[in-house]
Scaffold this motif. Structure first.
Motif, PDB file in Angstrom:
ATOM      1  N   SER A   6     -17.847  34.613   3.748  1.00  0.00           N
ATOM      2  CA  SER A   6     -16.390  34.651   3.904  1.00  0.00           C
ATOM      3  C   SER A   6     -16.014  34.799   5.374  1.00  0.00           C
ATOM      4  CB  SER A   6     -15.806  35.802   3.082  1.00  0.00           C
ATOM      5  OG  SER A   6     -14.420  35.902   3.286  1.00  0.00           O
ATOM      6  N   LEU A   9     -16.696  31.505   7.168  1.00  0.00           N
ATOM      7  CA  LEU A   9     -15.658  30.518   6.856  1.00  0.00           C
ATOM      8  C   LEU A   9     -14.381  30.815   7.635  1.00  0.00           C
ATOM      9  CD1 LEU A   9     -16.222  30.188   3.019  1.00  0.00           C
ATOM     10  CD2 LEU A   9     -16.633  28.419   4.739  1.00  0.00           C
ATOM     11  N   ASN A  10     -14.067  32.093   7.779  1.00  0.00           N
ATOM     12  CA  ASN A  10     -12.895  32.489   8.563  1.00  0.00           C
ATOM     13  C   ASN A  10     -13.033  32.059  10.016  1.00  0.00           C
ATOM     14  OD1 ASN A  10     -10.419  34.027   7.955  1.00  0.00           O
ATOM     15  ND2 ASN A  10     -11.800  35.203   6.658  1.00  0.00           N
ATOM     16  N   SER A  32     -12.971  30.969   1.435  1.00  0.00           N
ATOM     17  CA  SER A  32     -13.252  32.325   1.899  1.00  0.00           C
ATOM     18  C   SER A  32     -12.603  33.353   0.971  1.00  0.00           C
ATOM     19  CB  SER A  32     -12.742  32.506   3.334  1.00  0.00           C
ATOM     20  OG  SER A  32     -12.922  33.819   3.770  1.00  0.00           O
ATOM     21  N   THR A  42      -8.806  37.024   6.029  1.00  0.00           N
ATOM     22  CA  THR A  42      -8.508  35.771   5.340  1.00  0.00           C
ATOM     23  C   THR A  42      -7.050  35.728   4.905  1.00  0.00           C
ATOM     24  OG1 THR A  42     -10.791  35.668   4.535  1.00  0.00           O
ATOM     25  CG2 THR A  42      -9.184  34.245   3.447  1.00  0.00           C
TER      26      THR A  42
END
Length: 86
Positions: A6, A9-10, A32, A42
């Motif tokens: 996560s 992805l951020n 995410s 997020t």
């Protein structure tokens, strides 16, 4: 771990946003959020992008989910509320 993915992805979404590759930002942040639904970064990033897209009610939906908002979050919520009522 899902929280590590996560966070990655951020970071990629923030990079894409800075590079003006906007079409990739929301899908990355949504993925995410699927992995870590309470991730404040997020939620803030999605809210911020939606705010920039002038989608104020949608931005508020994400920003208000942040469990321990700081002043930056409160400021963006206030701005989105003002814009949503214009």
């Amino acid at each position: 771990r899902s929280s590590d993915l996560s966070a990655t992805l951020n970071r990629v979404a923030v990079y894409y946003h800075a590079s003006e590759l906007y079409e990739h930002v929301i899908p990355l942040l949504q993925k995410s959020l699927e992995l870590d639904p309470n991730n404040a970064d997020t939620l803030y990033n999605i809210g911020s992008v939606l705010f920039q897209m002038k989608m104020y009610p949608e931005a508020l939906d994400f920003l208000k989910q942040i469990q321990q908002p700081d002043q930056e979050v409160f400021d963006l919520i206030r701005q989105a509320e003002e814009k949503a009522h214009e």
